[in-house]
Design a protein around this motif. Sequence first.
Motif, mmCIF file in Angstrom:
data_model
loop_
_atom_site.group_PDB
_atom_site.id
_atom_site.type_symbol
_atom_site.label_atom_id
_atom_site.label_comp_id
_atom_site.label_asym_id
_atom_site.label_seq_id
_atom_site.Cartn_x
_atom_site.Cartn_y
_atom_site.Cartn_z
ATOM 1 N N ALA A 2 22.431 45.565 -0.960
ATOM 2 C CA ALA A 2 22.443 45.842 0.530
ATOM 3 C C ALA A 2 23.786 45.587 0.885
ATOM 4 O O ALA A 2 24.430 46.228 1.812
ATOM 5 N N GLN A 3 24.689 44.462 0.639
ATOM 6 C CA GLN A 3 26.148 44.257 1.200
ATOM 7 C C GLN A 3 26.759 45.348 0.636
ATOM 8 O O GLN A 3 27.709 45.811 1.288
ATOM 9 N N ARG A 66 27.807 33.059 3.616
ATOM 10 C CA ARG A 66 26.502 34.051 3.873
ATOM 11 C C ARG A 66 25.324 33.470 3.976
ATOM 12 O O ARG A 66 24.153 33.289 4.600
ATOM 13 N N PRO A 72 16.943 37.264 6.290
ATOM 14 C CA PRO A 72 16.473 38.349 6.681
ATOM 15 C C PRO A 72 15.242 38.136 7.642
ATOM 16 O O PRO A 72 14.602 37.108 7.544
ATOM 17 N N TRP A 78 16.996 30.560 3.471
ATOM 18 C CA TRP A 78 17.534 31.242 2.310
ATOM 19 C C TRP A 78 17.101 30.461 1.142
ATOM 20 O O TRP A 78 16.943 29.130 1.221
ATOM 21 N N LEU A 83 19.021 35.040 -1.631
ATOM 22 C CA LEU A 83 20.320 35.322 -1.477
ATOM 23 C C LEU A 83 21.078 36.112 -2.535
ATOM 24 O O LEU A 83 21.930 36.749 -2.430
ATOM 25 N N GLU A 86 20.391 39.567 -2.080
ATOM 26 C CA GLU A 86 21.374 40.022 -1.227
ATOM 27 C C GLU A 86 22.653 40.316 -1.407
ATOM 28 O O GLU A 86 23.230 41.420 -1.264
#
Length: 272
Positions: A2-3, A66, A72, A78, A83, A86
């Motif tokens: 996603a990042q 992060r 989310p 987290w 994480l 992510e």
Amino acid sequence: MAQRARIVLLSAGGLGPTAIARELSCTRQTVVSWRERYRTLGLTGLVDAPRSGRPTSVSSADILLRTLCPPPLGFQRWSSRLLGAELGISNASVASAWRAWGIRPTRHGGMRLATDPVLDVDVARVLGLYVAAGVGALAIECGPPVPGDRAPVARRPDVGDLGVGDARVGDLGDGSLADVGDGAIAFLRSIPSGGAPHPQAIIVAGATPWWLPDDEHRSAIHVAGSYRSWSRLVRVACLMAGARPRGAASVGALCAALRCRDPDAAFSWSVG
């Protein structure tokens, strides 16, 4: 993934690496690396290479930043697996970074800090910092969680580059050990009282503070295992405090004082 996809999309939209890093709370090098991989390999460049032993492309500092961002929607905190997904790294890499920083996320943006005793905290503001030969002490004000009202991590003041971990400063001479102890006690007495609604905690470096009288602040003391661990927890606490306006103001004042610090003298600062 996603990042990485967001890096590509923001880059295509005209943002530069520094602006993207600020937006995504990662380092500029992370942005440059994934952008170049996409330019060279296309979408396949954003997928992890299927080989063992590859070095992670996400630093422990990236993981810290992060972690301090909200998880989310639908998640209260987290987990290392969440994480890791992510950031596109293994959950073991996340867990290793958390151990290195001495943290573990709790609900609604709080953090469990690896001190003795363990400190579960959401830092409302920084109350003071004392650094001298053999002594490091950070005073914080603890506050209730504010899950929906946090400043982006990239906009929070950060003490990471201001040398708070250099706890052994100055040239010790005769009688200076007593002076350090007296200075540390004077520092604690300069911390404003928060009262029951806003409990306070003192995080100290290295060992149980020999300089602290038995009848003063003892219940609020939390000991970090080493100077390096303590300096990392100072950075974590300051980044957490920066999520709130009052906390950001306190960290900004501390940063200003640290920039004027004499590296050969004890440093003592408390919030006004």
